[in-house]
Design a protein around this motif. Structure first.
Motif, mmCIF file in Angstrom:
data_model
loop_
_atom_site.group_PDB
_atom_site.id
_atom_site.type_symbol
_atom_site.label_atom_id
_atom_site.label_comp_id
_atom_site.label_asym_id
_atom_site.label_seq_id
_atom_site.Cartn_x
_atom_site.Cartn_y
_atom_site.Cartn_z
ATOM 1 N N PHE A 18 79.086 42.253 6.464
ATOM 2 C CA PHE A 18 79.739 41.968 5.046
ATOM 3 C C PHE A 18 78.694 42.222 3.991
ATOM 4 C CE2 PHE A 18 79.908 38.605 1.572
ATOM 5 C CZ PHE A 18 81.182 38.651 1.423
ATOM 6 N N LEU A 19 77.280 42.178 4.074
ATOM 7 C CA LEU A 19 76.367 42.618 2.978
ATOM 8 C C LEU A 19 76.689 43.995 2.793
ATOM 9 C CD1 LEU A 19 73.195 40.804 4.159
ATOM 10 C CD2 LEU A 19 74.581 40.050 2.338
ATOM 11 N N LYS A 20 77.028 44.806 3.712
ATOM 12 C CA LYS A 20 77.457 46.322 3.446
ATOM 13 C C LYS A 20 78.631 46.490 2.718
ATOM 14 C CE LYS A 20 76.667 48.106 7.445
ATOM 15 N NZ LYS A 20 76.704 48.616 8.654
ATOM 16 N N TRP A 21 79.655 45.735 3.229
ATOM 17 C CA TRP A 21 80.953 45.589 2.621
ATOM 18 C C TRP A 21 80.966 45.239 1.316
ATOM 19 C CZ3 TRP A 21 84.485 41.785 1.367
ATOM 20 C CH2 TRP A 21 85.910 42.057 1.024
ATOM 21 N N ALA A 22 80.137 44.065 0.961
ATOM 22 C CA ALA A 22 80.417 43.848 -0.605
ATOM 23 C C ALA A 22 79.133 44.295 -1.434
ATOM 24 C CB ALA A 22 79.757 42.109 -0.501
ATOM 25 N N ASN A 23 78.712 45.605 -0.726
ATOM 26 C CA ASN A 23 77.854 46.275 -1.632
ATOM 27 C C ASN A 23 76.525 45.592 -2.053
ATOM 28 O OD1 ASN A 23 79.234 48.620 -1.790
ATOM 29 N ND2 ASN A 23 80.681 47.847 -3.305
ATOM 30 N N LEU A 24 76.189 44.551 -1.166
ATOM 31 C CA LEU A 24 74.685 43.911 -1.370
ATOM 32 C C LEU A 24 73.821 44.483 -0.485
ATOM 33 C CD1 LEU A 24 76.155 40.239 -0.985
ATOM 34 C CD2 LEU A 24 75.576 41.447 -3.221
ATOM 35 N N ALA A 31 70.445 45.555 5.295
ATOM 36 C CA ALA A 31 70.912 44.105 5.411
ATOM 37 C C ALA A 31 69.884 43.374 6.350
ATOM 38 C CB ALA A 31 72.493 44.382 6.054
ATOM 39 N N ARG A 32 69.549 43.927 7.602
ATOM 40 C CA ARG A 32 68.787 43.347 8.587
ATOM 41 C C ARG A 32 67.473 42.799 7.695
ATOM 42 N NH1 ARG A 32 66.870 47.522 11.750
ATOM 43 N NH2 ARG A 32 65.182 47.728 9.986
ATOM 44 N N ASP A 33 66.786 43.769 6.908
ATOM 45 C CA ASP A 33 65.810 43.201 6.401
ATOM 46 C C ASP A 33 65.875 42.164 5.488
ATOM 47 O OD1 ASP A 33 64.373 45.331 7.812
ATOM 48 O OD2 ASP A 33 64.102 46.791 6.068
ATOM 49 N N LEU A 34 67.003 42.374 4.498
ATOM 50 C CA LEU A 34 67.020 41.071 3.514
ATOM 51 C C LEU A 34 67.452 39.825 4.457
ATOM 52 C CD1 LEU A 34 69.492 42.916 1.471
ATOM 53 C CD2 LEU A 34 67.297 41.980 0.721
ATOM 54 N N ILE A 35 68.091 39.785 5.473
ATOM 55 C CA ILE A 35 68.426 38.706 6.351
ATOM 56 C C ILE A 35 66.994 38.032 6.947
ATOM 57 C CG2 ILE A 35 69.544 37.875 8.125
ATOM 58 C CD1 ILE A 35 71.898 39.853 7.666
ATOM 59 N N GLN A 36 66.029 38.986 7.690
ATOM 60 C CA GLN A 36 65.097 38.515 8.310
ATOM 61 C C GLN A 36 64.257 37.988 7.278
ATOM 62 O OE1 GLN A 36 63.751 41.941 10.455
ATOM 63 N NE2 GLN A 36 64.943 41.369 12.321
ATOM 64 N N GLY A 44 74.665 27.767 1.278
ATOM 65 C CA GLY A 44 73.533 27.110 0.683
ATOM 66 C C GLY A 44 72.306 27.122 1.472
ATOM 67 N N GLU A 45 72.511 27.389 2.818
ATOM 68 C CA GLU A 45 71.668 27.504 4.022
ATOM 69 C C GLU A 45 71.029 28.921 4.133
ATOM 70 O OE1 GLU A 45 70.373 24.455 5.394
ATOM 71 O OE2 GLU A 45 71.805 23.379 4.068
ATOM 72 N N VAL A 46 69.720 29.072 4.389
ATOM 73 C CA VAL A 46 69.192 30.030 4.680
ATOM 74 C C VAL A 46 69.624 30.550 6.193
ATOM 75 C CG1 VAL A 46 66.905 31.387 5.258
ATOM 76 C CG2 VAL A 46 67.251 29.797 3.454
ATOM 77 N N GLU A 47 70.041 31.881 6.195
ATOM 78 C CA GLU A 47 70.704 32.467 7.393
ATOM 79 C C GLU A 47 69.862 33.619 7.814
ATOM 80 O OE1 GLU A 47 71.772 32.823 10.605
ATOM 81 O OE2 GLU A 47 73.110 31.234 9.756
ATOM 82 N N THR A 48 69.131 33.577 8.920
ATOM 83 C CA THR A 48 68.430 34.499 9.659
ATOM 84 C C THR A 48 69.062 35.513 10.687
ATOM 85 O OG1 THR A 48 67.227 33.041 11.149
ATOM 86 C CG2 THR A 48 66.249 33.632 8.784
ATOM 87 N N ARG A 49 70.288 35.206 11.072
ATOM 88 C CA ARG A 49 71.034 35.952 12.065
ATOM 89 C C ARG A 49 71.989 36.767 11.536
ATOM 90 N NH1 ARG A 49 73.986 31.112 14.624
ATOM 91 N NH2 ARG A 49 73.903 30.497 12.438
ATOM 92 N N ARG A 50 71.610 37.859 11.789
ATOM 93 C CA ARG A 50 72.728 39.295 11.328
ATOM 94 C C ARG A 50 73.902 39.125 11.925
ATOM 95 N NH1 ARG A 50 70.455 45.307 12.043
ATOM 96 N NH2 ARG A 50 71.525 44.882 13.968
#
Length: 77
Positions: A18-24, A31-36, A44-50
């Motif tokens: 989704f992060l790639k699809w939404a151009n984030l 995407a992995r680095d941003l999530i980790q 509203g909750e931090v998510e660390t699972r890609r």
């Protein structure tokens, strides 16, 4: 008689995709680095699972250091 919708039939997308699809994120590794790094929140909750499965209506927020947060609602899969 109306049947109850089956949640397994609801469209989903993985958070990293989704992060790639939404151009984030420009790539899967970004995407992995941003999530980790804890920069991504889902509803509203931090998510660390890609591989976190996202559903329609969920809100994904990305926080870059020193910049405004970006929030995207999962609307179209």
């Amino acid at each position: 008689m109306q049947s109850t919708p089956d949640p397994s039939e609801e469209p989903t997308i993985r958070l990293g995709q989704f992060l790639k699809w939404a151009n984030l994120a420009e790539s899967g590794s970004e995407a992995r680095d941003l999530i980790q790094d804890g920069r991504v929140r889902v509803d509203g909750e931090v998510e660390t699972r890609r591989g976190r499965q996202l559903h329609l209506g969920q809100r994904v927020t990305l926080a870059y250091p020193g910049e405004d947060e970006i929030t995207v609602v999962v609307e179209d899969l």
